[in-house]
Design an enzyme around this catalytic site. Structure first.
Site, PDB file in Angstrom:
ATOM      1  N   ASP A  16       0.812  -1.220   0.000  1.00  0.00           N
ATOM      2  CA  ASP A  16       0.000   0.000   0.000  1.00  0.00           C
ATOM      3  C   ASP A  16       0.846   1.271   0.000  1.00  0.00           C
ATOM      4  O   ASP A  16       0.569   2.199  -0.755  1.00  0.00           O
ATOM      5  CB  ASP A  16      -0.952   0.008   1.207  1.00  0.00           C
ATOM      6  N   ARG A  96       1.499   2.961  16.519  1.00  0.00           N
ATOM      7  CA  ARG A  96       1.059   4.076  15.664  1.00  0.00           C
ATOM      8  C   ARG A  96       1.244   5.460  16.277  1.00  0.00           C
ATOM      9  O   ARG A  96       1.698   6.385  15.598  1.00  0.00           O
ATOM     10  CB  ARG A  96      -0.397   3.888  15.201  1.00  0.00           C
ATOM     11  N   SER A 176      -1.204  -9.571   4.776  1.00  0.00           N
ATOM     12  CA  SER A 176      -0.829  -8.223   5.193  1.00  0.00           C
ATOM     13  C   SER A 176      -0.213  -8.355   6.584  1.00  0.00           C
ATOM     14  O   SER A 176      -0.848  -8.869   7.500  1.00  0.00           O
ATOM     15  CB  SER A 176      -2.072  -7.329   5.232  1.00  0.00           C
TER      16      SER A 176
HETATM   17  N1  ARG Z   1      -6.277  -5.896  14.128  1.00  0.00           N
HETATM   18  C1  ARG Z   1      -5.075  -5.390  14.650  1.00  0.00           C
HETATM   19  C2  ARG Z   1      -5.256  -3.982  15.130  1.00  0.00           C
HETATM   20  O1  ARG Z   1      -6.206  -3.384  14.772  1.00  0.00           O
HETATM   21  C3  ARG Z   1      -3.933  -5.526  13.689  1.00  0.00           C
HETATM   22  C4  ARG Z   1      -3.851  -4.553  12.598  1.00  0.00           C
HETATM   23  C5  ARG Z   1      -2.747  -4.877  11.700  1.00  0.00           C
HETATM   24  N2  ARG Z   1      -2.468  -3.785  10.820  1.00  0.00           N
HETATM   25  C6  ARG Z   1      -2.068  -3.943   9.585  1.00  0.00           C
HETATM   26  N3  ARG Z   1      -1.843  -2.865   8.908  1.00  0.00           N
HETATM   27  N4  ARG Z   1      -1.916  -5.121   9.027  1.00  0.00           N
HETATM   28  O2  ARG Z   1      -4.499  -3.459  15.876  1.00  0.00           O
END
Ligand code: ARG
Length: 419
Positions: A16, A96, A176
Site C-alpha cells: 500500500d 502508531r 498483510s
Molecule cells: N487488528 C489489529 C489492530 O487493529 C492488527 C492490525 C494490523 N495492521 C495492519 N496494517 N496489518 O491493531
C-alpha cells in the site's frame, strides 16, 4: 485530493505505501518524503528505502525508534496488562502513536504541509494515525490514499506493476503483515476464512508447538515498580529484555493468538497474531501484581485495564481519559517489585513461582499447619454479620410463602408484609 506541496509519507515498504507514492504524485503533484520508522520489525530497511526512491520520492529515511517504543509504549502496556478483548496485546495500536510523533517532527523539520499513511478505510490503524495527528498537529493535511483509490489488494498489485515498482511480495502470498518488537499481526489471504487453520507460512516468530524443543525452559523475570529489569538475573534495558524474551518464548511456541476481533468501525475480523514477548511479559507482570496488590486495587485495576486497552485500540493514546487511567496505573505500580518464574514448554506458558519484598501473602495467616497465627474465633462474629442479610432474606421469603399459601387456600386472606 486536498492540495499540498510537500508530503511526509509513513512508509512501511509494503504494497500500500509503495503504491501510494506514484498515486499521490499524480493526484497532488506534491513532493514526497518517505519516512520508515524502525519499531523492531524484521525489515530490510535499505531495500525498502531503495524501493521508495525508485517509486519516486525525493528523499527516503529510516529512523530508529526501538528504544522509545520499548520505553514509552511497551512498558506502559505491560503495566496496564494491556490485552484488547482479553487476548490481543495491541502491537499495532501501540506503535502508531509513536510513528505519528516521528511524522510530525519530520514534517516540522522539512517544512511539509501534509502527512500520508497507507491505512485502508475499514481498519483501526487509520484511527490511530488520524486521532494522534489531530492531537499533535491539527494544522497538517492528512492524506489517506488507500482509503480513496478504490483498489483491491490485487488491483493495487497490478497498478504497482504497471508503474514498474519494485515490490517485496509476490502475488498469491497476499498476507498483510504488521510487525514490531511486540510481535506480528497477520491478516488477509487464507486467514480471511475463520474456519481455516492459519497455515504454517503465516508465522515467523513462533515455532509450531509440536516442533518446539522437548525440554522445558524456565525464565526468571525481575520487576522494579512494574518495569521488567532483569532476565535470569542479568540486568537489561527494556528493549533488550523484550527482544530476548520474544526469541525465547517464540522458540517454545508461546504467543500465538487466533482472535475474532471487534474492530472499532464495527466489522468483525479474524486476526492472527504471534506476540511471544507480549504474552510472556504481561503474564509475568500479572502474576507479580496478584502477590502485592490489595483485593480492591486488583479488582478495580482489572476494569481500568479493559478500558485502557479499548482506548488504545481505538486510537485515543492522547485522550484525557487515557492519561487519567495512566496516572492510576502508575500509582498502583509502587510495590510491583519482585521476581516471577515462567516455564515454557511446547506452546504453553506457566507461572511457576513469584516472590516480592512487598508480598501481601503471609504464611502465618495462610497455613493449616504449625505457626498458624490466624485468630479462628474472630470468624464467629465476622460470620454472624456476613450471613445476616441472607438469613433475613430467607426468613422473609419463608413468611411470604406461608402467607401466599393461605391466600390460595381460602382466597380471602391478603398477604401482609412481615414486620
Ligand atoms: N487488528 C489489529 C489492530 O487493529 C492488527 C492490525 C494490523 N495492521 C495492519 N496494517 N496489518 O491493531
Amino acid at each position: 485530493m486536498k492540495s499540498c506541496k510537500k508530503i511526509v509519507l509513513a512508509y512501511s515498504g509494503g504494497l500500500d505505501t509503495t503504491t501510494a507514492i506514484p498515486w499521490l504524485k499524480e493526484q497532488t503533484g506534491a513532493e514526497i518524503v518517505a519516512l520508515a520508522i524502525d519499531v523492531g520489525q524484521a525489515d530490510n530497511f535499505e531495500e525498502a528505502l531503495k524501493r521508495a526512491l525508485h517509486a519516486g520520492v525525493v528523499q527516503a529515511e529510516v529512523l530508529d525508534a526501538k528504544e522509545e517504543y520499548a520505553q514509552d509504549f511497551l512498558l506502559p502496556a505491560i503495566q496496564a496488562n494491556a490485552l484488547y478483548e482479553g487476548v490481543y496485546p495491541l502491537l499495532s495500536a501501540l506503535s502508531r502513536p509513536l510513528i505519528v510523533e516521528k511524522l510530525v517532527q519530520a514534517a516540522a523539520q522539512i517544512g511539509a504541509d501534509a502527512v500520508a499513511h497507507g491505512c485502508t478505510g475499514k481498519g483501526n490503524d487509520q484511527l490511530r494515525f488520524e486521532l494522534s495527528l489531530a492531537a499533535l498537529a491539527p494544522h497538517l493535511t492528512v492524506l489517506a490514499p488507500a482509503r480513496h483509490w478504490g483498489m483491491t489488494r490485487e488491483d493495487a498489485f497490478a497498478y504497482a506493476q504497471g508503474k514498474g515498482l519494485n515490490l517485496a511480495l509476490k502475488p498469491g502470498t497476499l498476507y498483510s503483515i504488521d510487525e514490531n518488537l511486540w510481535g506480528r499481526a497477520i491478516e488477509c489471504g487464507p486467514l480471511e476464512d475463520p474456519w481455516t487453520e492459519p497455515p504454517a507460512d503465516a508465522f515467523a516468530l513462533t515455532a509450531e508447538a509440536a516442533q518446539a524443543p522437548d525440554a522445558a525452559v524456565e525464565l526468571t523475570i525481575d520487576f522494579e515498580q512494574g518495569v521488567p529489569t532483569a532476565l535470569n538475573g542479568t540486568p537489561m534495558p527494556p528493549l533488550d529484555l523484550i527482544a530476548e524474551v520474544s526469541v525465547c518464548a517464540g522458540a517454545h511456541g508461546v504467543g500465538r493468538i487466533d482472535h475474532m476481533e471487534n474492530r472499532t468501525v464495527g466489522i468483525k475480523s479474524r486476526e492472527v497474531y504471534e506476540c511471544p514477548a507480549g504474552v510472556a511479559l504481561i503474564q509475568a507482570h500479572k502474576a507479580l501484581e496478584s502477590l502485592v496488590l490489595t483485593k480492591d486495587e486488583a479488582r478495580f485495576k482489572a476494569q481500568v485495564e479493559t478500558r485502557w486497552a479499548e482506548l488504545v485500540y481505538e486510537g485515543k493514546w492522547h485522550a484525557p481519559l487515557k492519561q487519567s487511567l495512566d496516572a492510576f496505573i502508575s500509582a498502583t505500580q509502587a510495590t510491583v517489585t519482585g521476581s516471577v518464574r515462567l516455564k515454557l514448554y511446547k506452546g504453553t506458558l506457566q507461572v511457576v513461582g513469584r516472590r516480592s519484598p512487598y508480598a501481601l501473602y503471609d504464611t502465618n495467616l495462610t497455613t493449616y499447619g504449625d505457626g498458624d497465627t490466624f485468630d479462628h474465633t474472630a470468624a464467629d462474629g465476622y460470620l454472624k454479620l456476613a450471613a445476616m442479610e441472607l438469613a433475613t432474606l430467607a426468613r422473609v421469603h419463608a413468611g411470604q410463602s406461608a402467607l401466599t399459601q393461605e391466600t390460595h387456600d381460602d382466597r380471602t386472606v391478603v398477604a401482609q408484609p412481615v414486620s
